[in-house]
Motif scaffolding. Structure first.
Motif, PDB file in Angstrom:
ATOM      1  N   ALA A 180      -2.739   0.236  10.703  1.00  0.00           N
ATOM      2  CA  ALA A 180      -3.763   0.165   9.667  1.00  0.00           C
ATOM      3  C   ALA A 180      -5.221  -0.133  10.268  1.00  0.00           C
ATOM      4  CB  ALA A 180      -3.682  -0.532   8.507  1.00  0.00           C
ATOM      5  N   VAL A 220      -9.214   0.419   3.826  1.00  0.00           N
ATOM      6  CA  VAL A 220      -7.817   0.331   3.987  1.00  0.00           C
ATOM      7  C   VAL A 220      -7.437  -0.768   2.706  1.00  0.00           C
ATOM      8  CG1 VAL A 220      -5.409   0.402   4.498  1.00  0.00           C
ATOM      9  CG2 VAL A 220      -7.256   1.775   5.734  1.00  0.00           C
ATOM     10  N   ARG A 250       1.450   4.922   3.393  1.00  0.00           N
ATOM     11  CA  ARG A 250      -0.195   4.860   3.067  1.00  0.00           C
ATOM     12  C   ARG A 250      -0.481   3.974   1.519  1.00  0.00           C
ATOM     13  NH1 ARG A 250      -3.488   7.858   6.079  1.00  0.00           N
ATOM     14  NH2 ARG A 250      -4.420   8.476   4.680  1.00  0.00           N
ATOM     15  N   HIS A 284      -1.180   3.395   7.172  1.00  0.00           N
ATOM     16  CA  HIS A 284      -2.047   2.278   6.205  1.00  0.00           C
ATOM     17  C   HIS A 284      -0.856   0.923   6.489  1.00  0.00           C
ATOM     18  CE1 HIS A 284      -4.663   4.934   3.877  1.00  0.00           C
ATOM     19  NE2 HIS A 284      -4.849   5.071   4.963  1.00  0.00           N
ATOM     20  N   LEU A 341      -1.621  -2.560   1.601  1.00  0.00           N
ATOM     21  CA  LEU A 341      -1.474  -3.289   3.050  1.00  0.00           C
ATOM     22  C   LEU A 341      -1.063  -4.644   2.861  1.00  0.00           C
ATOM     23  CD1 LEU A 341      -1.766  -2.981   5.988  1.00  0.00           C
ATOM     24  CD2 LEU A 341      -4.223  -3.467   5.786  1.00  0.00           C
TER      25      LEU A 341
END
Length: 604
Positions: free
Chosen positions: A103, A296, A529, A162, A544
């Motif tokens: 990420a 992200v 993702r 990610h 994340l």
């Protein structure tokens, strides 16, 4: 010379057939008719002083045809994908390229991302042959010992994830694939803490050098390293707790919004703050306002289960007022209470046996419970002295014994039903051995709570004897039963619906899943993702949530001290230089000239 030596797709030249109808249209168009106009009859015709060139006049009249013919020619050539062959020097050494797709590589640099720069550098470093190893949500190898062009195609197909990346694992994979005469090149920002952090990948790098291979490290640390992100998410008492961290070197103030509410968070360098929001009735996304170079971790989706009703059958011959009340106050549970012996036909999501008279339970009632598990529902059986006489068979996830005096609680296993509970030890309990999974174990090893799977459904053993514990007076008693019924009915928990990137969502069978990057049909979805993953009956979120990966800064890597340099023998490689972009550019210029001519002639 064959057409294949000039065009990659010679079939595109079939577009030249469009010239036939174009020429036919120009040939069949009628000639202009001359009509007398009395109002200008008195005008004397202007004698031709210098004359006109008939060739130029014909060219002027047919200029539009010429432009259109040239446009068709260029279109056909473009469709045929013209190319020229050139020679490019590439390394003659076997090469293993390690590309970091974690990420933090999505950090924006102003000219793209760190990942885009790393891929561009990797394309220039291919060798003969080339193996590509990617450190993303998992370590994978798109191509092994491929020729330079195939390696470049594989690199062009890579996408940044990610998820935290295992750089150590990727370098270890490269060591396994590289020979002593090979070179290993690592393209990374060397940020984040996956793969045991810096110490982890350095240890793997030392192992590569020890194997005799040449190691080169190339760092991509562009973009601002000041970052504020959401690094944690949890659920407590119908609340969503979001943890925000400032991994930069300067103080920051950001606004966090979620489900129509906003909170302002002020953070000093290194600070973390918890922000609490009420759990919304439907799925929503938390967002940090104001941007940085690493977007992200600025959004965290939260999936909430649909509030669908769960039909629950409670079978009891006792009073069980506390249990009945606990079930009736759950807004998503429709309770039907019956006293055996009684007919129990119907479809239920969960069946609960509590304090029943063994000889009064009909065989058809037990069969209804079996049918419930077969349909994906669940059955809960409460302990009682003669529980083995009821005839539950394999619906009972324990082998029961006699009544014994209790000691204390020995162990509580993490489970959607047990998390956050302090289970009181009963005065007496049913000595038993779990045939499934013991979630709560007493000091003598007997299960107080046990579960098992059966025929697509679930079973649970509730070891508190009727009227033998103060747990039924605990304020969390209804919460326990809410969790138990949800679990029995197959209703996913909040923790099950809300995952971290880098994990895998396992499905029962091949299912069409709507992912943040498009539809996929699979039985296992890699959550790589940030976003929402939807099936026909389920919604799962992924975020994340990695404090280490949100820290996009990293200490400079001394490549010169790690075996840097791409020297060594090289070889000439014949590569195709695609000319299609130039042809298409010429086509656009030609179309612009045609429009300009039509405008000057007055047709537009």
């Amino acid at each position: 010379m064959a057409l294949g030596d000039v065009f990659a797709a010679p079939l595109g030249l079939a577009a030249l057939a469009a010239l036939v109808p174009l020429v036919v249209l120009y040939l069949i168009q009628p000639d202009p008719r001359e009509l007398p106009l009395p109002t200008v009859a008195f005008l004397q015709s202007d004698p031709d002083e210098g004359g006109s060139n008939p060739v130029l006049e014909r060219l002027r009249r047919n200029l539009l045809l010429l432009l259109q013919v040239l446009a068709i020619l260029l279109l056909a050539v473009g469709l045929a994908a013209p190319y020229v062959t050139t020679t490019r020097e590439v390394s003659a050494q076997p090469t293993v390229l390690v590309v970091d797709a974690s990420a933090s590589m999505a950090t924006e640099t102003g000219d793209g991302t760190r990942f885009a720069e790393a891929v561009a550098a990797a394309r220039e470093a291919v060798g003969t042959p080339t193996t590509v190893v990617v450190a993303g949500g998992s370590v994978r190898t798109p191509v092994t010992e491929a020729d330079p062009e195939d390696a470049r195609s594989a690199l062009d197909g890579l996408r940044v994830t990610h998820a935290p990346g295992d750089l150590r694992g990727a370098i270890e994979r490269a060591r396994e694939l590289a020979g002593s005469e090979s070179r290993v090149l690592v393209f990374s920002d060397f940020a984040g803490g996956s793969g045991q952090g810096e110490a982890g990948w350095r240890q793997a790098a030392d192992a590569v050098r020890a194997s005799g291979a040449t190691l080169t490290l190339q760092q991509f640390g562009g973009g601002r390293t000041e970052n504020v992100g959401i690094v944690g998410r949890s659920f407590e008492n119908r609340n969503v707790v979001l943890r925000v961290a400032n991994t930069g070197a300067t103080a920051a103030e950001r606004t966090l919004t979620f489900a129509g509410q906003s909170r302002t968070v002020s953070l000093q360098p290194g600070d973390r703050r918890s922000v609490v929001f009420p759990l919304p009735a439907s799925s929503a996304t938390a967002r940090l306002a104001g941007g940085d170079a690493f977007p992200v971790d600025d959004s965290v989706p939260v999936a909430v289960p649909d509030e669908q009703a769960e039909d629950t059958l409670l079978l009891t011959n006792g009073n069980n007022r506390n249990l009945r009340t606990a079930l009736e106050v759950i807004p998503t549970v429709n309770v039907t209470v019956k006293r055996p012996p009684v007919s129990t036909t119907g479809d239920y999501d969960a069946v609960v046996f509590a304090d029943v008279v063994a000889e009064r339970v009909l065989g058809s009632t037990v069969e209804t419970a079996r049918a419930t598990t077969a349909d994906g529902g669940g059955v809960l059986i409460q302990a009682q002295r003669n529980v083995d006489d009821v005839g539950y068979g394999d619906l009972l996830p324990v082998t029961p014994g006699g009544i014994e005096q209790s000691g204390g609680i020995d162990n509580v296993t993490s489970h959607p039903v047990t998390t956050g509970f302090d289970f009181p030890a009963p005065d007496y309990h049913l000595g038993a051995t779990a045939t499934g999974t013991a979630l709560v174990t007493l000091s003598d090893g007997s299960p107080l709570l046990a579960t098992d799977g059966r025929a697509g459904g679930r079973t649970m053993y509730y070891g508190y004897l009727p009227n033998q514990t103060a747990f039924r007076y605990d304020y969390r008693y209804p919460v326990f039963w809410k969790r138990a019924i949800h679990w029995l009915a197959g209703r996913p928990s909040l923790s099950d619906l809300n995952r971290e990137t880098g994990t895998t969502l396992q499905l029962a069978n091949e299912t069409t899943v709507e992912t943040p990057t498009g539809q996929r049909t699979t039985a296992a979805v890699q959550l790589d993702r940030v976003g929402t993953y939807r099936t026909t009956d389920r919604r799962t979120s992924a975020a994340l949530l990695s404090p280490a990966e949100s820290n996009v800064s990293a200490a400079p890597v001394d490549a010169s001290g790690e075996g840097a340099g791409s020297g060594g023998p090289t070889t000439g490689q014949q590569v195709r230089q695609d000319l299609t972009p130039l042809v298409l550019l010429g086509l656009l210029v030609l179309l612009g000239a045609e429009l300009g001519y039509l405008r000057r002639r007055g047709d537009i």
